[in-house]
Scaffold this active site. Sequence first.
Site, short mmCIF file in Angstrom:
data_model
loop_
_atom_site.label_atom_id
_atom_site.label_comp_id
_atom_site.label_asym_id
_atom_site.label_seq_id
_atom_site.Cartn_x
_atom_site.Cartn_y
_atom_site.Cartn_z
N CYS A 75 40.25 71.38 -50.58
CA CYS A 75 39.17 71.07 -51.52
C CYS A 75 38.64 69.67 -51.28
CB CYS A 75 39.67 71.20 -52.95
SG CYS A 75 38.39 70.87 -54.20
N CYS A 382 58.82 76.51 -68.37
CA CYS A 382 57.91 75.72 -67.54
C CYS A 382 58.40 74.29 -67.41
CB CYS A 382 56.50 75.75 -68.13
SG CYS A 382 56.38 75.06 -69.80
#
Length: 425
Positions: A75, A382
Amino acid sequence: MARARRIRRVAPARVAELVIDHLGARGDGVATVEGRGVFVPYTLPGERVRARIAGERGALEEILTPSPHRFAAPCRHFGGCGGCALQHAARGFYLDWKRRRIIEALARAGLKDAPAGEAVAIPARTRRRAVFAVRRRGGKVLLGFNARASDRIVGIETCEVLHPALFAALPGLKRLCASLPGEWRAFDLAVTLMENGLDTDLRPARGASEPEGIGLLALREAMEAAGVVRIAMNGEALLTRAPPLVRFAGVPVSPPPGGFLQASAEGEAALVRLVLAGATGARRALDLFCGVGAFAFPLSQIATVHAVDADRAAVAALKAAAAHAPCRPVTSEARDLFERPLMGEELEGYDLAVFDPPRAGAKAQAEALAAARVPRVIAVSCNPSTFARDAAILVAGGYRLKAVTPVDQFVYAAHVELVGVFERV
């Protein structure tokens, strides 16, 4: 006599050559300078770099000796946009780094030789939810992600993280933001890609009034053009064209405004596969910190399920969906498991407990399970640190950590998702 205020002196920035030792928890390279760690973003272990150091932070100026694991970031916004931390690392390297983070966290908690499997890779461009920063100036709308450690917004022209359908919606979302009243100059916009359109939540700074009258009509026109099915404001529904829909094991559910969903459908599917693999043979299951039922409904294909969460709106959505679901019974309960974990007799008769808490983990519930006799526990997390703490509690209570599997749901980020399976010895 008044005491003189002590002035904290900050050493001036200086340029130095550093050797990166390892990656920190946020994915930054860490070098040791005069016995202290200095964090240098966008670097990799083993690299010799030139960086401008100020305190414990370093800004990369030049890579003098690159790592063999360095990768050309896909990117063009990488390094400016703060959305990604690890696009410069080869995928195999950073997947292994995430796995080692879990192993190291478990070792610090006293659980060495953890049975950690290889990380499950999730494709890029799959993220279905994001929070965008929005600024309006001079009739123009800037929508994007904040630069790293900054309130500067980077407008994104491409993205390797967002689902293509969510990325394609950005022009319409900018027009939606432009339709808001003039005092809406700086705010966040949370967007989730649902089965039937976009679910949005406007999160304004203080002083922004709720749109009304002609302003509300303009906002409704803009939401229709943008494919938005619901607009909420700070978690309260403002405009709804249709209930947003998501499916779990084929069961349609309409989450409340701001309701939690896994970051990607692909990541969710991987987590569900791991949970179901560990749940084989279960007949009565608990789904703790259940949200709107991402695990409850898949589990209901093999067992009856009792689902518990503190979020009353999420539990109501799950209950409404369960009433018409063609599966085994799914009962539900709104209850704060941090303050009132299921304990003692409440856990009797269940042969499986699944918990998926926020980042703070499930300490109180893990302690209650450790004192009970539920044969199997599956933890979804997480946060490797709080998972390791809860795992140590379960092991001390007589469980064995049978397997732990990382899931790279947060592609190019330092975050790691995982599933741990425990059995009573």
